[in-house]
Design an enzyme around this catalytic site. Structure first.
Site, PDB file in Angstrom:
ATOM      1  N   ASP A   1       0.788  -1.235   0.000  1.00 14.19           N
ATOM      2  CA  ASP A   1       0.000   0.000   0.000  1.00 14.19           C
ATOM      3  C   ASP A   1       0.814   1.276   0.000  1.00 14.19           C
ATOM      4  O   ASP A   1       0.331   2.330   0.380  1.00 14.19           O
ATOM      5  CB  ASP A   1      -0.911  -0.001   1.242  1.00 14.19           C
ATOM      6  CG  ASP A   1      -0.126  -0.102   2.545  1.00 14.19           C
ATOM      7  OD1 ASP A   1       1.104   0.043   2.502  1.00 14.19           O
ATOM      8  OD2 ASP A   1      -0.760  -0.313   3.603  1.00 14.19           O
TER       9      ASP A   1
ATOM     10  N   GLU B   1      -0.249  -8.994  -1.206  1.00 10.95           N
ATOM     11  CA  GLU B   1      -0.901  -8.435  -0.013  1.00 10.95           C
ATOM     12  C   GLU B   1      -2.088  -7.546  -0.441  1.00 10.95           C
ATOM     13  O   GLU B   1      -2.232  -6.392  -0.027  1.00 10.95           O
ATOM     14  CB  GLU B   1       0.069  -7.657   0.874  1.00 10.95           C
ATOM     15  CG  GLU B   1      -0.390  -7.536   2.316  1.00 10.95           C
ATOM     16  CD  GLU B   1       0.489  -6.603   3.159  1.00 10.95           C
ATOM     17  OE1 GLU B   1       0.375  -5.382   3.003  1.00 10.95           O
ATOM     18  OE2 GLU B   1       1.271  -7.109   3.972  1.00 10.95           O
TER      19      GLU B   1
ATOM     20  N   GLU C   1      -2.383   5.078   2.679  1.00 10.65           N
ATOM     21  CA  GLU C   1      -2.243   3.667   2.311  1.00 10.65           C
ATOM     22  C   GLU C   1      -3.555   3.011   1.886  1.00 10.65           C
ATOM     23  O   GLU C   1      -3.569   2.185   0.974  1.00 10.65           O
ATOM     24  CB  GLU C   1      -1.608   2.877   3.466  1.00 10.65           C
ATOM     25  CG  GLU C   1      -0.127   3.184   3.708  1.00 10.65           C
ATOM     26  CD  GLU C   1       0.123   4.419   4.547  1.00 10.65           C
ATOM     27  OE1 GLU C   1      -0.864   5.046   5.006  1.00 10.65           O
ATOM     28  OE2 GLU C   1       1.288   4.789   4.750  1.00 10.65           O
TER      29      GLU C   1
ATOM     30  N   HIS D   1       5.434   5.469  13.543  1.00 13.09           N
ATOM     31  CA  HIS D   1       5.950   6.323  12.464  1.00 13.09           C
ATOM     32  C   HIS D   1       4.876   6.814  11.501  1.00 13.09           C
ATOM     33  O   HIS D   1       5.143   7.607  10.613  1.00 13.09           O
ATOM     34  CB  HIS D   1       6.986   5.548  11.652  1.00 13.09           C
ATOM     35  CG  HIS D   1       6.382   4.415  10.860  1.00 13.09           C
ATOM     36  ND1 HIS D   1       5.863   4.598   9.606  1.00 13.09           N
ATOM     37  CD2 HIS D   1       6.181   3.120  11.154  1.00 13.09           C
ATOM     38  CE1 HIS D   1       5.384   3.435   9.181  1.00 13.09           C
ATOM     39  NE2 HIS D   1       5.560   2.532  10.093  1.00 13.09           N
TER      40      HIS D   1
ATOM     41  N   ARG E   1       2.114   8.301   9.048  1.00 15.69           N
ATOM     42  CA  ARG E   1       1.823   9.669   8.612  1.00 15.69           C
ATOM     43  C   ARG E   1       0.638  10.256   9.381  1.00 15.69           C
ATOM     44  O   ARG E   1       0.681  11.418   9.782  1.00 15.69           O
ATOM     45  CB  ARG E   1       1.487   9.621   7.115  1.00 15.69           C
ATOM     46  CG  ARG E   1       1.795  10.841   6.327  1.00 15.69           C
ATOM     47  CD  ARG E   1       1.734  10.503   4.850  1.00 15.69           C
ATOM     48  NE  ARG E   1       3.021  10.028   4.374  1.00 15.69           N
ATOM     49  CZ  ARG E   1       3.924  10.781   3.773  1.00 15.69           C
ATOM     50  NH1 ARG E   1       3.674  12.048   3.558  1.00 15.69           N
ATOM     51  NH2 ARG E   1       5.072  10.285   3.385  1.00 15.69           N
TER      52      ARG E   1
ATOM     53  N   HIS F   1      12.130   5.409  13.430  1.00 16.49           N
ATOM     54  CA  HIS F   1      12.111   5.589  11.965  1.00 16.49           C
ATOM     55  C   HIS F   1      12.941   6.832  11.604  1.00 16.49           C
ATOM     56  O   HIS F   1      12.950   7.807  12.357  1.00 16.49           O
ATOM     57  CB  HIS F   1      10.642   5.778  11.584  1.00 16.49           C
ATOM     58  CG  HIS F   1      10.342   5.681  10.117  1.00 16.49           C
ATOM     59  ND1 HIS F   1      10.738   6.635   9.220  1.00 16.49           N
ATOM     60  CD2 HIS F   1       9.653   4.766   9.393  1.00 16.49           C
ATOM     61  CE1 HIS F   1      10.311   6.314   8.018  1.00 16.49           C
ATOM     62  NE2 HIS F   1       9.648   5.164   8.092  1.00 16.49           N
TER      63      HIS F   1
HETATM   64  C1  UD1 Z   1       6.452   4.976   3.933  1.00 20.94           C
HETATM   65  C2  UD1 Z   1       5.077   4.528   3.438  1.00 20.94           C
HETATM   66  C3  UD1 Z   1       4.303   3.857   4.575  1.00 20.94           C
HETATM   67  C4  UD1 Z   1       5.103   2.758   5.235  1.00 20.94           C
HETATM   68  C5  UD1 Z   1       6.458   3.296   5.640  1.00 20.94           C
HETATM   69  C6  UD1 Z   1       7.284   2.154   6.173  1.00 20.94           C
HETATM   70  C7  UD1 Z   1       3.973   5.889   1.732  1.00 20.94           C
HETATM   71  C8  UD1 Z   1       3.072   7.016   1.475  1.00 20.94           C
HETATM   72  N1  UD1 Z   1       4.307   5.662   3.003  1.00 20.94           N
HETATM   73  O1  UD1 Z   1       6.224   5.996   4.905  1.00 20.94           O
HETATM   74  O2  UD1 Z   1       3.117   3.300   4.055  1.00 20.94           O
HETATM   75  O3  UD1 Z   1       4.428   2.320   6.392  1.00 20.94           O
HETATM   76  O4  UD1 Z   1       7.104   3.864   4.495  1.00 20.94           O
HETATM   77  O5  UD1 Z   1       8.364   2.590   6.904  1.00 20.94           O
HETATM   78  O6  UD1 Z   1       4.376   5.229   0.822  1.00 20.94           O
HETATM   79  N2  UD1 Z   1      13.858   8.543   5.425  1.00 20.94           N
HETATM   80  C9  UD1 Z   1      15.225   8.458   5.469  1.00 20.94           C
HETATM   81  N3  UD1 Z   1      15.819   7.254   5.192  1.00 20.94           N
HETATM   82  C10 UD1 Z   1      15.118   6.140   4.903  1.00 20.94           C
HETATM   83  C11 UD1 Z   1      13.718   6.220   4.902  1.00 20.94           C
HETATM   84  C12 UD1 Z   1      13.106   7.417   5.142  1.00 20.94           C
HETATM   85  O7  UD1 Z   1      15.899   9.433   5.729  1.00 20.94           O
HETATM   86  O8  UD1 Z   1      15.713   5.081   4.660  1.00 20.94           O
HETATM   87  C13 UD1 Z   1      13.196   9.833   5.677  1.00 20.94           C
HETATM   88  C14 UD1 Z   1      13.326  10.807   4.489  1.00 20.94           C
HETATM   89  O9  UD1 Z   1      13.489  12.122   4.990  1.00 20.94           O
HETATM   90  C15 UD1 Z   1      11.977  10.670   3.793  1.00 20.94           C
HETATM   91  C16 UD1 Z   1      11.077  10.469   4.983  1.00 20.94           C
HETATM   92  O10 UD1 Z   1      11.806   9.628   5.876  1.00 20.94           O
HETATM   93  O11 UD1 Z   1      11.652  11.816   3.033  1.00 20.94           O
HETATM   94  C17 UD1 Z   1       9.726   9.873   4.699  1.00 20.94           C
HETATM   95  O12 UD1 Z   1       9.796   8.711   3.890  1.00 20.94           O
HETATM   96  P1  UD1 Z   1       8.473   8.257   3.089  1.00 20.94           P
HETATM   97  O13 UD1 Z   1       8.760   6.996   2.354  1.00 20.94           O
HETATM   98  O14 UD1 Z   1       7.944   9.390   2.308  1.00 20.94           O
HETATM   99  O15 UD1 Z   1       7.420   8.026   4.227  1.00 20.94           O
HETATM  100  P2  UD1 Z   1       7.342   6.981   5.396  1.00 20.94           P
HETATM  101  O16 UD1 Z   1       6.749   7.690   6.561  1.00 20.94           O
HETATM  102  O17 UD1 Z   1       8.633   6.295   5.552  1.00 20.94           O
HETATM  103  N1  UDP Z   2      11.331  -3.312  11.156  1.00 21.90           N
HETATM  104  C1  UDP Z   2      12.710  -3.409  11.084  1.00 21.90           C
HETATM  105  N2  UDP Z   2      13.477  -2.564  11.854  1.00 21.90           N
HETATM  106  C2  UDP Z   2      12.925  -1.646  12.682  1.00 21.90           C
HETATM  107  C3  UDP Z   2      11.505  -1.547  12.734  1.00 21.90           C
HETATM  108  C4  UDP Z   2      10.735  -2.397  11.947  1.00 21.90           C
HETATM  109  O1  UDP Z   2      13.239  -4.234  10.359  1.00 21.90           O
HETATM  110  O2  UDP Z   2      13.667  -0.924  13.355  1.00 21.90           O
HETATM  111  C5  UDP Z   2      10.514  -4.230  10.338  1.00 21.90           C
HETATM  112  C6  UDP Z   2       9.391  -4.967  11.043  1.00 21.90           C
HETATM  113  O3  UDP Z   2       9.820  -6.193  11.587  1.00 21.90           O
HETATM  114  C7  UDP Z   2       8.378  -5.173   9.941  1.00 21.90           C
HETATM  115  C8  UDP Z   2       8.593  -3.979   9.044  1.00 21.90           C
HETATM  116  O4  UDP Z   2       9.868  -3.437   9.376  1.00 21.90           O
HETATM  117  O5  UDP Z   2       8.661  -6.325   9.182  1.00 21.90           O
HETATM  118  C9  UDP Z   2       7.518  -2.966   9.271  1.00 21.90           C
HETATM  119  O6  UDP Z   2       7.864  -1.818   8.601  1.00 21.90           O
HETATM  120  P1  UDP Z   2       7.296  -0.404   8.979  1.00 21.90           P
HETATM  121  O7  UDP Z   2       6.859  -0.387  10.399  1.00 21.90           O
HETATM  122  O8  UDP Z   2       8.312   0.578   8.536  1.00 21.90           O
HETATM  123  O9  UDP Z   2       6.069  -0.272   7.978  1.00 21.90           O
HETATM  124  P2  UDP Z   2       4.559  -0.763   8.008  1.00 21.90           P
HETATM  125  O10 UDP Z   2       4.537  -2.202   8.355  1.00 21.90           O
HETATM  126  O11 UDP Z   2       3.850   0.086   9.004  1.00 21.90           O
HETATM  127  O12 UDP Z   2       4.091  -0.474   6.631  1.00 21.90           O
END
Ligand code: UD1
Ligand code: UDP
Length: 389
Positions: free
Chosen positions: A98, A120, A134, A211, A213, A243
């Site tokens: 999603d 999924e 999502e 984490h 949104r 995160h």
């Molecule tokens: C995204 C997904 C969310 C998922 C989450 C898992 C969307 C809209 N959201 O949200 O569904 O649950 O990933 O974690 O697709 N950043 C870093 N390094 C990283 C990752 C993120 O610095 O490796 C920071 C960056 O500043 C980035 C921000 O996090 O701009 C947000 O990342 P983004 O993928 O937009 O949103 P998530 O909240 O991670």
């Molecule tokens: N996870 C990880 N390291 C962390 C936190 C979560 O590997 O520090 C794993 C967790 O076991 C799960 C996945 O990341 O498999 C969940 O991802 P996240 O919470 O980022 O996204 P969501 O499931 O909410 O989309």
């Protein structure tokens, strides 16, 4: 023999964890040519997973920017993937779940007249704002998809109610359970020594991740304030791998840093996180993936959201949705910390999400769809031992 060319597309940590076992399974099939394209919507958190599972993408769009917007992710992923699909002309594109990468991947494939398989598929809250964005990403992807790999019967029912033909739905279980089976080990030694030194028997180790949104701002502040208060409970340790999103990192650190009994960590490698979950007392989370993993390890989960698209473990009694109000979080957590019978009621190992064979069923489903296998794979039913896998 012409093999079916399949490109798996993903970009964030959870997609990578859940696609990794499937990529391995696709690679094993003599009938499939498997390629991987990552958007790198996440960078460090994606690379952690790629390295753990030994996956080297064929394409890496490297789109992540600090504090990126949804439109930026969508546009950059769409443009980048279009080029990949035009060059490779795959028979099938697989997307997962999603995220914005998921939706952009499905849309780019549709624009290029390529079939889409949605892994999924079918999870719904039926509220387009929760989780945001999502729920809508998942629905839009479902509208485009040709093959729907639903993890559970509930997800299948949701798809049928939306008019998806039953013949195109495959109930497979969730691939996250496939991943979990490879990461959790009895004598695991953590790379992070802080986690080796915790006394898991005599202390109550509470694993927290938050984490989402829709929780940015006030809800996340409330979660952290509740954790600050809970950290004064007897024998508690709160472990929160934070995160990397600055909106999350800054809030968590400003409220929780330096507190006795609270350990803030950078994102953990997935094997570390899974083994910590296996040892902890309780999980507090707004994550989707953790809601699926913790029940199979027998850990109660309190969900820091107002709705969940994963009702199965709630129905089984091991997961409870408690929202983000300070007093609710404290009350519900204290019940589990202090009342043994309440804890034991929730601490059952249940596996409504998978049996570890989801990736195999997905590959069998693809082969069936393309006419290579005659029989549709048997559906995942919780508690039933699979016969023909
Ligand atoms: C995204 C997904 C969310 C998922 C989450 C898992 C969307 C809209 N959201 O949200 O569904 O649950 O990933 O974690 O697709 N950043 C870093 N390094 C990283 C990752 C993120 O610095 O490796 C920071 C960056 O500043 C980035 C921000 O996090 O701009 C947000 O990342 P983004 O993928 O937009 O949103 P998530 O909240 O991670
Ligand atoms: N996870 C990880 N390291 C962390 C936190 C979560 O590997 O520090 C794993 C967790 O076991 C799960 C996945 O990341 O498999 C969940 O991802 P996240 O919470 O980022 O996204 P969501 O499931 O909410 O989309």
């Amino acid at each position: 023999m012409k093999r079916i060319k399949v490109i798996s597309v993903f970009g964030t940590r959870p997609e990578a964890i859940k696609m990794a076992p499937l990529v391995k399974e696709l690679e094993k099939s003599e009938f499939i040519e498997s390629k991987v394209a990552v958007t790198a919507q996440h960078r460090e958190m994606l690379d952690q997973v790629l390295s753990l599972f030994g996956i080297r993408p064929d394409y890496d769009l490297d789109i992540m920017k600090e504090r990126q917007t949804l439109s930026e992710i969508t546009c950059n992923a769409l443009k980048g993937l279009e080029k990949v699909f035009l060059k490779e002309r795959p028979d099938l594109v697989l997307v997962h779940g999603d995220t914005t990468t998921t939706f952009a991947g499905a849309l780019a494939a549709f624009y290029s007249h390529i079939k889409v398989g949605h892994v999924e598929a079918g999870l719904r809250t039926h509220n387009k704002w929760l989780p945001f964005p999502e729920e809508m990403n998942r629905k839009l992807t479902g509208a485009i998809a040709d093959l729907h790999f639903a993890p559970t019967q509930t997800a299948k029912k949701n798809l049928i109610l939306e008019g998806v033909k039953e013949e195109n739905i495959f109930v497979t279980g969730n691939t996250v359970i496939d991943a979990l089976k490879t990461t959790v080990q009895r004598d695991y030694i953590f790379k992070n020594d802080v986690l080796n030194k915790l006394d898991y028997k005599n202390n109550k180790v509470v694993l927290v991740t938050a984490h989402r949104r829709e929780n940015w701002g006030k809800p996340l502040e409330q979660i952290c304030i509740a954790l600050r208060q809970l950290s004064q409970e007897k024998d508690i340790y709160i472990i929160y791998p934070v995160h990397l999103n600055p909106a999350v990192w800054e809030t968590a650190h400003s409220i929780l840093q330096g507190l006795k009994n609270v350990i803030l960590l950078p994102p953990l490698d997935t094997d570390e996180l899974h083994n910590l979950m296996a040892k902890c007392f309780l999980v507090l989370t707004d994550s989707g993936g953790l809601q699926e993993e913790a029940p199979s390890l027998g850990k109660p989960v309190l969900v820091l959201r107002n709705e969940t698209e994963r009702p199965e473990a709630v129905e089984a009694g091991t997961v409870k949705v408690i929202g983000t109000e300070i007093e609710d979080i404290i009350r519900e957590t204290k019940i589990l910390l202090d009342i043994k019978e309440e804890y034991l009621k929730m601490a059952n190992a249940v596996n409504p999400y998978g049996d570890g064979f989801a990736s195999k069923r997905i590959v069998e489903g693809i082969l069936y769809y393309f006419g290579i296998k005659k029989e549709k794979p048997e559906e995942f039913i919780p508690g039933r031992i699979p016969k023909n896998i």
